[in-house]
Write a protein that holds these residues in place. Structure first.
Motif, PDB file in Angstrom:
ATOM      1  N   TYR A 166      88.582  36.467  49.634  1.00  9.78           N
ATOM      2  CA  TYR A 166      89.537  36.359  48.536  1.00  9.78           C
ATOM      3  C   TYR A 166      88.798  35.367  47.626  1.00  9.78           C
ATOM      4  O   TYR A 166      89.115  35.674  46.105  1.00  9.78           O
ATOM      5  N   TYR A 170      88.340  36.374  43.702  1.00 11.53           N
ATOM      6  CA  TYR A 170      89.109  35.490  42.756  1.00 11.53           C
ATOM      7  C   TYR A 170      88.286  34.945  41.584  1.00 11.53           C
ATOM      8  O   TYR A 170      88.519  35.089  40.463  1.00 11.53           O
ATOM      9  N   GLY A 364      91.684  42.487  39.757  1.00  8.27           N
ATOM     10  CA  GLY A 364      93.035  41.950  39.903  1.00  8.27           C
ATOM     11  C   GLY A 364      93.769  42.544  41.111  1.00  8.27           C
ATOM     12  O   GLY A 364      94.632  41.843  41.925  1.00  8.27           O
ATOM     13  N   ASP A 365      93.707  43.872  41.139  1.00 14.89           N
ATOM     14  CA  ASP A 365      94.126  44.592  42.357  1.00 14.89           C
ATOM     15  C   ASP A 365      93.923  44.257  43.578  1.00 14.89           C
ATOM     16  O   ASP A 365      94.654  43.955  44.530  1.00 14.89           O
ATOM     17  N   ALA A 368      95.085  40.632  44.293  1.00 19.40           N
ATOM     18  CA  ALA A 368      96.769  40.710  44.878  1.00 19.40           C
ATOM     19  C   ALA A 368      96.614  41.211  46.083  1.00 19.40           C
ATOM     20  O   ALA A 368      97.515  40.704  47.094  1.00 19.40           O
ATOM     21  N   SER A 369      95.745  42.328  46.417  1.00 20.12           N
ATOM     22  CA  SER A 369      95.846  42.863  47.800  1.00 20.12           C
ATOM     23  C   SER A 369      95.401  41.531  48.872  1.00 20.12           C
ATOM     24  O   SER A 369      96.059  41.423  49.939  1.00 20.12           O
ATOM     25  N   ALA A 372      98.064  38.898  49.548  1.00 18.64           N
ATOM     26  CA  ALA A 372      99.140  39.366  50.268  1.00 18.64           C
ATOM     27  C   ALA A 372      98.619  39.434  51.830  1.00 18.64           C
ATOM     28  O   ALA A 372      99.241  39.020  52.637  1.00 18.64           O
ATOM     29  N   GLU A 409     105.579  31.889  48.061  1.00 13.20           N
ATOM     30  CA  GLU A 409     104.889  32.445  47.257  1.00 13.20           C
ATOM     31  C   GLU A 409     105.060  31.722  45.967  1.00 13.20           C
ATOM     32  O   GLU A 409     105.859  31.434  45.402  1.00 13.20           O
ATOM     33  N   GLU A 412     101.554  32.901  40.348  1.00 12.55           N
ATOM     34  CA  GLU A 412     100.285  33.372  40.009  1.00 12.55           C
ATOM     35  C   GLU A 412      99.304  33.079  41.250  1.00 12.55           C
ATOM     36  O   GLU A 412      99.554  32.228  41.843  1.00 12.55           O
ATOM     37  N   PRO A 413      98.350  33.892  41.472  1.00 13.67           N
ATOM     38  CA  PRO A 413      97.432  33.706  42.314  1.00 13.67           C
ATOM     39  C   PRO A 413      96.612  32.337  41.838  1.00 13.67           C
ATOM     40  O   PRO A 413      96.329  32.103  41.060  1.00 13.67           O
ATOM     41  N   GLN A 418      97.930  32.963  46.908  1.00 12.52           N
ATOM     42  CA  GLN A 418      99.265  32.925  46.100  1.00 12.52           C
ATOM     43  C   GLN A 418     100.494  32.265  47.050  1.00 12.52           C
ATOM     44  O   GLN A 418     101.496  32.519  46.873  1.00 12.52           O
TER      45      GLN A 418
END
Length: 583
Positions: A166, A170, A364-365, A368-369, A372, A409, A412-413, A418
């Motif tokens: 990540y 990132y 970005g996707d 986000a994945s 999560a 949460e 923003e990451p 996040q």
């Protein structure tokens, strides 16, 4: 693990060697005797910030040295070897020597395996060797970042790999986003630049200036502005050449007369004939000159005021270009050529922006994945960590205490996902959980931190834990419970504890006492004290525990109480004997 620590001229300790080993080692002594210098020495060896005030008064420098025994495949040894360290093979393990010196002026030096090394490298190696906990760490445990680190350690290796992935993604996403924003910002400036260039080139192209045209027009304007004087001068010159006045004949007539005279006499002398030929040439030149002047006069008659007006209009148009772009038409044309190349370069921004937009969207996707995934893993680990720590708190004389680990949460990451982590403590039955920084006393924080380390030691241990009076603020049954849990922790890892509680010291596998020696200062005449460091045998342990219990190490009652503490502690140690001791 730390096999031995040597200290020279650090605080009140002139020279001391602490023999260490597996299991639980406690360091005790009277207030001001210098127990904290043991922690200071360890901190120096871990690359922590050095304070010149820690150097013993009157000494030029202080020295901390540690002998570390590690498994041959330990990652610290590989890192040390890459730094050029000498590693001594021993019985079933490898031995590494770490040193840190500190001058009274504040200069610091480090060696790893006998080789000079940056102090920062000590810190990198130390993170995998020793975990130090003290009152400052209790304060740090109140911070969300420290709580997140504890939860992430508990989540295990799989989580760590996901977090690393990540963080790598990132960083890539942030960089792509930064470049895109920068390029878009620059693009606006570049678009304005391109538009200005297009307008300028359109203006130049519409006038279509020719090389040297400004100089040619200047000369023509000068000529037409003086046409009458030019006509008069040309007419006079032509008259001088072609005058047919008998009394004042023109040059061409005179030259022709001279040629004829010379030609008639030339038959008698070749030299005169040569002169006649030359006169003929002069006549031809004079005739051509007269003809050219006549043509010039004819052109002057055709180029009148209208032509001059046209020239001035053209000069005014070109003058705008000269004022905007360059001092001459030739330089204007050169600027236009380079500007066309620049305009071509500016046209490539759209392609790069499109590429970065696609890259940023894809990353970005993925961010986000992965975020999560981290949230899910943290949520599972939070429930388990809270359950196990709560169980440990029960064993630490907080039977109704409950730790709650919340995973919330963020909008923003961030660099760690996040999530924001909050540890809350409900110290009593029916009490609402409150943040550790608000709802926990110093003694409660001590036990919470110890409970967390006991739980983490089973899943992510470092070889050595050092606790600096983390039992402060507790006593009675809670103190006994802390001693028990430290003894249990010491079955997995090496534990070194600086303590003032006899209930904790009783569980030691090894007991070291720091003794203040005031006589040393008096004898030296320098007005400061020194300390001795002693490893205690069983009889000395009884007297030290008696001193810690009642301040009277020779009291029979205090000694009896001390012996009882040791006997009770030994029962627990015997019950744990089947558990392998960590190295």
């Amino acid at each position: 693990m730390l096999q031995e620590i040597s200290i020279s001229n650090l605080g009140v300790i002139t020279q001391a060697t602490l023999p260490l080993g597996p299991g639980l080692t406690v360091v005790t002594g009277e207030t001001g005797a210098g127990k904290t210098m043991v922690i200071t020495a360890v901190a120096l060896l871990l690359g922590r910030r050095a304070d010149a005030g820690a150097v013993r008064s009157g000494a030029k420098h202080a020295l901390a040295e540690a002998v570390v025994h590690l498994d041959p495949d330990h990652p610290v040894l590989e890192a040390a070897s890459q730094a050029g360290a000498f590693i001594e093979p021993a019985d079933g393990h490898s031995e590494l020597l770490l040193t840190r010196s500190l001058s009274a002026q504040g200069r610091s030096k480090a060696t790893i395996g006998g080789r000079s090394a940056p102090v920062g490298l000590l810190g990198e190696l130390g993170a995998d060797l020793v975990a130090v906990h003290g009152q400052s760490d209790q304060i740090r445990l109140k911070e969300s970042g420290a709580q997140r680190d504890a939860l992430d350690r508990f989540a295990g290796d799989g989580f760590s790999r996901t977090l690393s992935r990540y963080q790598r993604t990132y960083r890539q996403w942030r960089e792509a986003t930064r470049q895109l924003a920068s390029l878009k910002q620059d693009s606006r400036d570049r678009m304005r630049e391109a538009e200005n260039l297009r307008l300028a080139l359109d203006e130049i192209d519409s006038l279509d200036p020719q090389p040297g045209e400004d100089e040619q027009l200047r000369e023509a304007a000068t000529k037409l502005g003086n046409v009458e004087s030019l006509r008069s001068a040309a007419a006079q010159a032509r008259g001088v050449l072609d005058s047919e006045d008998f009394e004042s004949p023109g040059i061409t007539t005179l030259i022709e007369t001279a040629r004829g005279v010379l030609a008639q006499a030339g038959s008698d002398d070749p030299a005169l004939q040569s002169f006649a030929d030359r006169a003929a040439e002069l006549g031809i030149l004079a005739s051509e000159l007269s003809s050219d002047i006549s043509g010039y006069l004819a052109d002057l008659d055709e180029e009148g005021p209208e032509r001059l007006a046209q020239i001035e209009v053209r000069r005014a148009e070109l003058g705008k270009l000269l004022r905007k772009y360059a001092p001459s038409i030739d330089e204007v044309l050169s600027w236009a050529q380079s500007s066309r190349s620049r305009l071509d370069e500016l046209g490539g921004d759209d392609t790069r922006i499109a590429e970065l937009e696609e890259q940023s969207s894809t990353l970005g996707d993925e961010v986000a994945s992965l975020a999560a995934d981290l949230t899910k893993a943290r949520t599972r680990a939070a429930k388990m960590l809270a359950k196990r720590v709560s169980e440990e708190l029960t064993a630490l004389a907080m039977p109704d205490a409950r730790l709650v680990v919340e995973v919330n949460e963020l909008d923003e990451p961030g660099a760690y996902g996040q999530d924001t982590i909050a540890m809350l403590l409900a110290p009593h039955a029916g009490a609402a959980p409150r943040p550790l920084g608000k709802g926990a006393s110093g003694g409660e924080l001590s036990r919470v931190m110890l409970a967390i380390e006991v739980v983490l030691a089973a899943v992510d241990p470092v070889p050595t834990f050092v606790f600096d009076e983390v039992d402060q603020g507790v006593g009675g049954k809670a103190a006994v419970a802390i001693g028990e849990r430290l003894a249990m922790l010491a079955r997995h890892v090496q534990v070194i504890v600086v303590t003032h509680l006899p209930q904790v010291a009783a569980y030691a596998d090894r007991h070291i006492r720091v003794i203040k020696n005031s006589d040393a200062g008096a004898q030296s005449g320098k007005g400061f004290t020194a300390s001795d460091v002693l490893a205690l045998d069983e009889g000395e342990r009884v007297r030290e525990l008696a001193r810690m219990l009642a301040g009277q190490e020779e009291s029979d009652t205090a000694q009896a109480h001390a012996e009882e503490l040791l006997a009770d502690a030994q029962q627990l140690v015997d019950s744990l004997a089947s558990t392998p001791v960590g190295k």
